[in-house]
Design an enzyme around this catalytic site. Structure first.
Site, PDB file in Angstrom:
ATOM      1  N   VAL A  96       0.872  -1.174   0.000  1.00  0.00           N
ATOM      2  CA  VAL A  96       0.000   0.000   0.000  1.00  0.00           C
ATOM      3  C   VAL A  96       0.911   1.227   0.000  1.00  0.00           C
ATOM      4  CG1 VAL A  96      -1.790   1.268   1.227  1.00  0.00           C
ATOM      5  CG2 VAL A  96      -1.754  -1.240   1.316  1.00  0.00           C
ATOM      6  N   GLU A 168       5.427  -2.138  15.022  1.00  0.00           N
ATOM      7  CA  GLU A 168       5.193  -1.929  16.455  1.00  0.00           C
ATOM      8  C   GLU A 168       4.021  -2.779  16.920  1.00  0.00           C
ATOM      9  OE1 GLU A 168       5.276   2.175  17.725  1.00  0.00           O
ATOM     10  OE2 GLU A 168       6.446   2.760  15.964  1.00  0.00           O
ATOM     11  N   TYR A 169       3.964  -2.996  18.231  1.00  0.00           N
ATOM     12  CA  TYR A 169       2.912  -3.796  18.857  1.00  0.00           C
ATOM     13  C   TYR A 169       2.892  -5.224  18.311  1.00  0.00           C
ATOM     14  CZ  TYR A 169       1.502   0.806  20.435  1.00  0.00           C
ATOM     15  OH  TYR A 169       1.502   2.064  20.993  1.00  0.00           O
ATOM     16  N   MET A 231      14.036   3.349  19.158  1.00  0.00           N
ATOM     17  CA  MET A 231      13.026   4.409  19.167  1.00  0.00           C
ATOM     18  C   MET A 231      12.942   5.041  20.562  1.00  0.00           C
ATOM     19  SD  MET A 231      10.058   2.952  16.628  1.00  0.00           S
ATOM     20  CE  MET A 231       9.830   1.358  17.422  1.00  0.00           C
ATOM     21  N   THR A 232      14.001   5.743  20.919  1.00  0.00           N
ATOM     22  CA  THR A 232      14.141   6.292  22.267  1.00  0.00           C
ATOM     23  C   THR A 232      13.457   7.655  22.386  1.00  0.00           C
ATOM     24  OG1 THR A 232      16.390   6.774  21.494  1.00  0.00           O
ATOM     25  CG2 THR A 232      16.146   5.049  23.138  1.00  0.00           C
ATOM     26  N   TYR A 233      12.143   7.633  22.337  1.00  0.00           N
ATOM     27  CA  TYR A 233      11.324   8.830  22.507  1.00  0.00           C
ATOM     28  C   TYR A 233       9.903   8.382  22.831  1.00  0.00           C
ATOM     29  CZ  TYR A 233      11.087   7.505  17.551  1.00  0.00           C
ATOM     30  OH  TYR A 233      10.999   6.789  16.375  1.00  0.00           O
ATOM     31  N   GLU A 234       9.025   9.344  23.070  1.00  0.00           N
ATOM     32  CA  GLU A 234       7.622   9.101  23.407  1.00  0.00           C
ATOM     33  C   GLU A 234       7.410   8.644  24.843  1.00  0.00           C
ATOM     34  OE1 GLU A 234       4.391   9.485  20.982  1.00  0.00           O
ATOM     35  OE2 GLU A 234       5.981  10.997  21.107  1.00  0.00           O
ATOM     36  N   TRP A 356      13.019  11.052  14.341  1.00  0.00           N
ATOM     37  CA  TRP A 356      11.581  11.068  14.108  1.00  0.00           C
ATOM     38  C   TRP A 356      11.101  12.459  14.526  1.00  0.00           C
ATOM     39  CZ3 TRP A 356       8.078   8.562  11.456  1.00  0.00           C
ATOM     40  CH2 TRP A 356       6.737   8.932  11.648  1.00  0.00           C
TER      41      TRP A 356
END
Length: 380
Positions: A96, A168-169, A231-234, A356
Site C-alpha cells: 500500500v 510496532e505492537y 526508538m528512544t522517545y515518546e 523522528w
C-alpha cells in the site's frame, strides 16, 4: 560548548558581541525571526569550528512525502539516508503506497548524495498499527514470499536504496517468527545491494512486559538486520502525563541494555524533532497534548513572557504558561537536550542517529551535530 542560555536583558546584539560572532550568524543559525525577540532561558547555538576528533556518524530521518521542498532541501545535506514514511501492506502481501507521491523525494535525495529508504509499516486502514497484519506476514509463507517479492519490485521501480522495518505492537507469540522474517528479508535484499534496518521499541531489559515490548527481541533482531534503530522517545506522548519526550536518564537505560544484546556498530539512537503542549490539569484518558515543533515551543514562551526552565535529570527544556484561563505545560528539544544525546552516542560508541521526524527544520540541531560528528555520506 557552543551553547548560550539567554538571560534577562539580553538581545541578539549583546549576545553576538559577547560571543564574538556576527549578529547575522546568531540569527540565521538559531532561526530567530524579526523582530528578534528571545525567551529568558532559551538555549542558542553558538557557531564554532568543528571538533578535531569527530567520529563518523550514520545519520537518517523519517519524512512523509508531504514534507515541504524547502524543509527537505535544508535537511538533506545533513543526512546519510532518507527514510520515506511509509508503505503499508495487505493481508495478501500487496503493498500500500503512501497517500502522497514520493518520487520527487527519492529523486532529490539521490541528487544530493543521500540514499532513499523504503519504510515498511503494518498500518491498517485506520492509520494504527495492526498486529494481525504482522502475524499474517510472519506465519503465512505464501503471503511472506509475495510481500518480499513486491518489496523488491517496488524498490527497483522507485529507485530505493534500502528497506526499513518499522513494526510496532508485535505480539509476544510472534517474537521469533518476526525475527526470522527480518533475517530472511535481509539475506535476500543484501544480495541485491540493499541495506535492511529494523526499528526497535525502547526496551530496558529482555523480559520487559507490555504489548510494545514483548514481541521485540533485541538479540534476534540485532543479528537479523544490518542495522537497528532504537526508538528512544515518546515517554512524553499525546495521551500521557506531561514530561520530557526523550528524558536522557531513560534513554540511557535503553542504550545500556541494547549494547548487551546488539553490537554497538549496528546501533542508531532515536532522536525526537518535536515537543508537546499539554493543557492542565492532566486527566488520564481525557487530556490530549498538542504536537508542536521546537521553534514553535520557543515562540509560545516568547509570546506569553515566560521563562524556559531546564530539567537537569531529563536534560530537557520545559515551561508553563496560561492561555484563556487554562494552564499549559510544554516539553520540547533544544541544543542542550540534543547535546546530551550526542554525548551518549559518543560515550557508548554507537554509530548512528535517527530522527523522528524531519517535517520541521531545526537548524541548530544539525549545526551542532555537524560540529560533533562527521556525517557519513552514502558510499563512504
Amino acid at each position: 560548548m557552543s551553547i548560550y542560555v539567554v538571560k534577562r536583558g539580553d538581545s541578539v546584539d549583546t549576545i553576538a558581541e559577547s560571543q564574538g560572532i556576527p549578529v547575522q550568524s546568531l540569527i540565521f543559525d538559531n532561526q530567530i525571526g524579526y523582530p528578534y525577540r528571545l525567551a529568558v532561558g532559551q538555549a542558542l547555538y553558538i557557531r564554532e569550528n568543528p571538533s578535531e576528533e569527530r567520529m563518523p556518524l550514520y545519520v537518517f530521518g523519517y519524512a512523509y512525502p508531504i514534507i515541504t521542498p524547502d524543509n527537505l532541501e535544508n535537511t538533506l545535506p545533513f543526512l546519510t539516508d532518507l527514510y520515506v514514511f511509509s508503505y503499508g501492506f495487505t493481508m495478501e502481501g500487496e503493498l500500500v503506497p503512501p497517500m502522497s507521491p514520493d518520487d520527487w523525494m527519492i529523486e532529490r535525495a539521490w541528487q544530493l548524495g543521500v540514499r532513499p529508504i523504503l519504510t515498511l509499516t503494518p498500518l491498517g486502514p485506520d492509520g494504527h498499527f495492526n498486529n494481525n497484519l504482522v502475524s499474517e506476514a510472519v506465519h503465512n509463507m505464501e503471503v511472506q514470499q509475495r510481500l518480499i517479492w513486491n518489496l523488491g519490485l517496488k524498490m527497483l521501480e522507485k529507485g530505493f536504496g534500502g528497506l526499513d522495518f518499522d513494526f510496532e505492537y508485535i505480539m509476544a507469540e510472534d517474537r521469533v517468527a518476526y525475527a526470522d522474517f527480518v533475517r530472511l528479508t535481509t539475506q535476500i535484499m543484501n544480495r541485491f545491494g540493499y541495506q535492511v534496518t529494523v526499528a526497535l521499541a525502547p526496551k530496558t531489559s529482555a523480559t520487559q512486559a507490555g504489548l510494545l515490548y514483548e514481541g521485540v527481541d533485541y538479540a534476534l533482531l540485532g543479528e537479523a538486520a544490518n542495522r537497528v534503530f532504537l526508538m528512544t522517545y515518546e515517554w512524553g506522548y499525546t495521551f500521557g502525563p506531561p514530561m520530557a519526550v526523550a528524558p536522557i536518564n531513560m534513554v540511557r537505560k535503553v542504550v545500556e541494555y541494547a549494547v548487551t544484546a546488539i553490537p554497538t556498530e549496528k546501533i542508531s539512537l532515536g532522536i525526537p524533532n518535536y515537543g508537546y503542549d499539554w493543557p492542565l490539569p492532566y486527566e488520564r484518558g481525557v487530556t490530549r497534548a498538542r504536537t508542536i515543533n521546537n521553534l514553535e515551543a520557543i515562540q509560545i514562551a516568547i509570546d506569553h513572557g515566560v521563562e524556559i526552565q531546564f530539567d537537569e535529570v531529563a536534560m530537557s527544556p520545559y515551561f508553563r504558561y496560561w492561555q484563556y484561563g487554562v494552564q499549559h505545560e510544554v516539553w520540547f528539544e533544544d541544543v542542550r537536550s540534543y547535546k546530551a544525546k550526542f554525548d551518549l552516542i559518543k560515550e557508548f560508541g554507537l554509530t548512528g542517529a535517527g530522527y523522528w521526524q524531519l517535517m520541521q527544520f531545526f537548524r541548530a540541531n544539525w549545526l551542532l551535530l555537524e560540529q560533533m560528528f562527521v556525517i557519513k555520506k552514502y558510499g563512504q
